[in-house]
Design an enzyme around this catalytic site. Structure first.
Site, mmCIF file in Angstrom:
data_model
loop_
_atom_site.group_PDB
_atom_site.id
_atom_site.type_symbol
_atom_site.label_atom_id
_atom_site.label_comp_id
_atom_site.label_asym_id
_atom_site.label_seq_id
_atom_site.Cartn_x
_atom_site.Cartn_y
_atom_site.Cartn_z
ATOM 1 N N LYS A 1 -0.899 -23.088 6.149
ATOM 2 C CA LYS A 1 -0.934 -23.160 4.676
ATOM 3 C C LYS A 1 -0.037 -24.310 4.224
ATOM 4 O O LYS A 1 0.985 -24.591 4.868
ATOM 5 C CB LYS A 1 -0.409 -21.823 4.139
ATOM 6 N N SER B 1 -2.738 -16.016 -2.296
ATOM 7 C CA SER B 1 -2.694 -17.447 -2.400
ATOM 8 C C SER B 1 -3.039 -18.204 -1.119
ATOM 9 O O SER B 1 -3.252 -19.415 -1.183
ATOM 10 C CB SER B 1 -1.295 -17.869 -2.853
ATOM 11 N N SER C 1 -0.534 -12.201 -0.279
ATOM 12 C CA SER C 1 -1.275 -13.454 -0.126
ATOM 13 C C SER C 1 -1.885 -13.755 1.232
ATOM 14 O O SER C 1 -2.606 -14.740 1.366
ATOM 15 C CB SER C 1 -0.386 -14.629 -0.515
HETATM 16 N N1 GLN Z 1 -0.772 -12.506 -6.166
HETATM 17 C C1 GLN Z 1 0.629 -12.403 -5.961
HETATM 18 C C2 GLN Z 1 1.374 -13.363 -6.844
HETATM 19 O O1 GLN Z 1 0.751 -14.138 -7.482
HETATM 20 C C3 GLN Z 1 0.977 -12.602 -4.508
HETATM 21 C C4 GLN Z 1 1.202 -14.004 -4.115
HETATM 22 C C5 GLN Z 1 1.717 -14.147 -2.712
HETATM 23 O O2 GLN Z 1 1.745 -13.193 -1.925
HETATM 24 N N2 GLN Z 1 2.185 -15.356 -2.392
HETATM 25 O O3 GLN Z 1 2.562 -13.359 -6.888
#
Ligand code: GLN
Length: 478
Positions: A77, A152, A176
């Site tokens: 990532k 994400s 994410s």
């Molecule tokens: N959807 C969650 C957020 O926006 C999780 C994001 C993540 O795990 N990086 O914070």
């Protein structure tokens, strides 16, 4: 034609000469070109991956000892530092920035002969759950291009699902790794907090951030986890205990399971997701598996406390992007230092990141700190105690990964908070630090995949993978 099934089978084929690392890399580079419309990658390191594959083939052919991840083609990532390569968190704030050193996880996979083929597109600074917040554009779901890939770690899940690499490293702060894996129909594993060093991974919310693994199958999780986990002098939160197998129970048939009732009766849970999990539980119960029903009393507070604490941490972590030493700097004429900060940060961060920084500042301000943040921390501790209590009676907790299957691209309405509340099932394991896995067992009548999530105690990761493998072998219907 090259075909990847799992790490052991591929490495066997390398050792017998049936396949080479160069063939594998060329296969993935061709696939990446063919499926460029998915937009899974932020940067592809094509030529470099081929030369590394050539070196690894030569090393093996010369009979030299090879690493545990010899020839494994991995994507990372765009939040992992990989020295000399772009590191942008899919944000304008870091466009053009290159990493100066390797993240510990990156160093460890390289030391064991992995090949890094590229960095994956993601939601900006890992904030989001749809893959629609990136300077590189939306990631599309390989199963249905009109749907989001989740987020994400959107590009990571899409890359594994579309066969654009063997494994991807993502980060999981509130889901994410598991949620995009669920939306794309692949396995997403979030280890215990601290199992893998966070050194060199761009910080979002440091008390939650966890390096996770996305793969096509369970078999491949353990070898990667084994390589990237372990103590690290560069991250004081990295766990020092070994990844061990609990002595008990001796037989997998004796594992004790609990299903979270409140999760299955959640009013926004898709009916087919609920029914599939209920049926699976009933079938296993019928076979004599010990399945009880439990509840997390604090379920209604989970997303609120997650967003309160994580936003406060965002505010502090994003403060370093001051546009002075590195990162985006405005080209507008500026009069003083404060303007330089203000204008550069206003232009460099997108709306979502700014929203969270503002929220975090509000929560950290005098008066609000005690009202919101301290309260949220107290509830977090109660939740940890509650879930630890469940693990004195059960080995595993099960629940869905998400409330629904992948959304339509572009379907989020302005001001709609449902994308935040949809994180309810994944944030549990981030708030408590427990390991959790998302298993792509099911397909919905709308054609999209969905998963079962299993959470385990912190010292029970290897049993968790064993139990997950059994379920995958029996119920994987994708
Ligand atoms: N959807 C969650 C957020 O926006 C999780 C994001 C993540 O795990 N990086 O914070």
């Amino acid at each position: 034609m090259f075909q990847f099934t799992n790490i052991p089978a591929y490495q066997k084929a390398l050792s017998t000469g049936e396949v080479t690392c160069v063939q594998a890399v060329r296969y993935y580079l061709d696939r990446i070109k063919e499926r460029v419309n998915i937009n899974a990658y932020a940067h592809v390191f094509g030529e470099e991956a081929i030369s590394r594959a050539e070196e690894l083939d030569a090393k093996r052919n010369e009979g030299k000892p090879v690493g545990k991840l010899h020839g494994i083609v991995i994507s990372i990532k765009d939040v992992f530092s990989y020295a000399g390569h772009p590191l942008t968190a899919s944000s304008k704030m870091l466009s053009g920035f290159e990493a100066l050193f390797n993240a510990t996880a990156v160093q460890r996979i390289l030391d064991e002969d992995a090949i890094i083929i590229g960095s994956c597109n993601c939601d900006e600074f890992a904030m989001g759950s749809t893959g629609e917040r990136s300077i590189y554009g939306n990631v599309k779901n390989p199963v249905n291009l009109s749907k989001v890939a989740g987020g994400s770690s959107s590009g990571s899940a899409a890359a594994v699902a579309a066969d654009l690499c063997m494994i991807s490293l993502g980060s999981d702060t509130g889901g994410s790794v598991r949620q995009p894996a669920d939306f794309c129909g692949v396995v997403g594993y979030k280890p215990s907090y601290g199992r893998v060093s966070r050194y060199g991974v761009l910080a979002y919310a440091s008390s939650f951030d966890t390096v996770g693994i996305i793969a096509k199958n369970i078999t491949d999780i353990e070898p990667v986890l084994d390589v990237i986990s372990g103590p690290d002098g560069l991250d004081s939160t990295a766990r020092t205990d070994a990844l061990f197998t609990r002595e008990d129970p001796a037989r997998e048939e004796d594992f004790k399971w609990a299903v979270l009732r409140k999760a299955l009766s959640h009013p926004s849970l898709d009916g087919e997701i609920r029914d599939s999990i209920v049926n699976l539980v009933e079938q296993l119960r019928g076979e004599g598996v010990n399945f009880e029903e439990e509840d997390i009393g604090l379920m209604d507070y989970l997303t609120s406390i997650y967003y309160v604490i994580s936003s406060a941490e965002v505010t502090s972590n994003m403060a370093r992007y001051d546009s002075i030493r590195y990162g985006y700097r405005t080209t507008k004429p500026i009069e003083n230092l404060e303007d330089l900060y203000k204008i550069s940060r206003s232009e460099g961060f997108s709306r979502e990141v700014k929203k969270r920084i503002l929220l975090g500042n509000y929560l950290l301000s005098e008066g609000n700190y005690d009202t919101y943040l301290v309260q949220a921390q107290k509830i977090r501790q109660k939740l940890i105690d509650e879930v630890n209590g469940l693990f004195t009676r059960h080995d595993f907790l099960i629940l869905p990964t998400t409330l629904s299957t992948a959304y339509d691209l572009g379907s989020a309405q302005k001001g709609d908070t449902s994308r935040y509340t949809a994180d309810i099932f994944t944030v549990i394991a981030n708030l408590t630090g427990h390991p959790a896995i998302s298993l792509p067992l099911f397909r919905h009548s709308n054609g999209m995949p969905f998963s079962l999530q299993i959470i385990a105690a912190k010292d029970n990761e290897i049993n968790l993978l064993k139990a997950a493998e059994n379920l995958m072998n029996r119920f994987h219907r994708l």
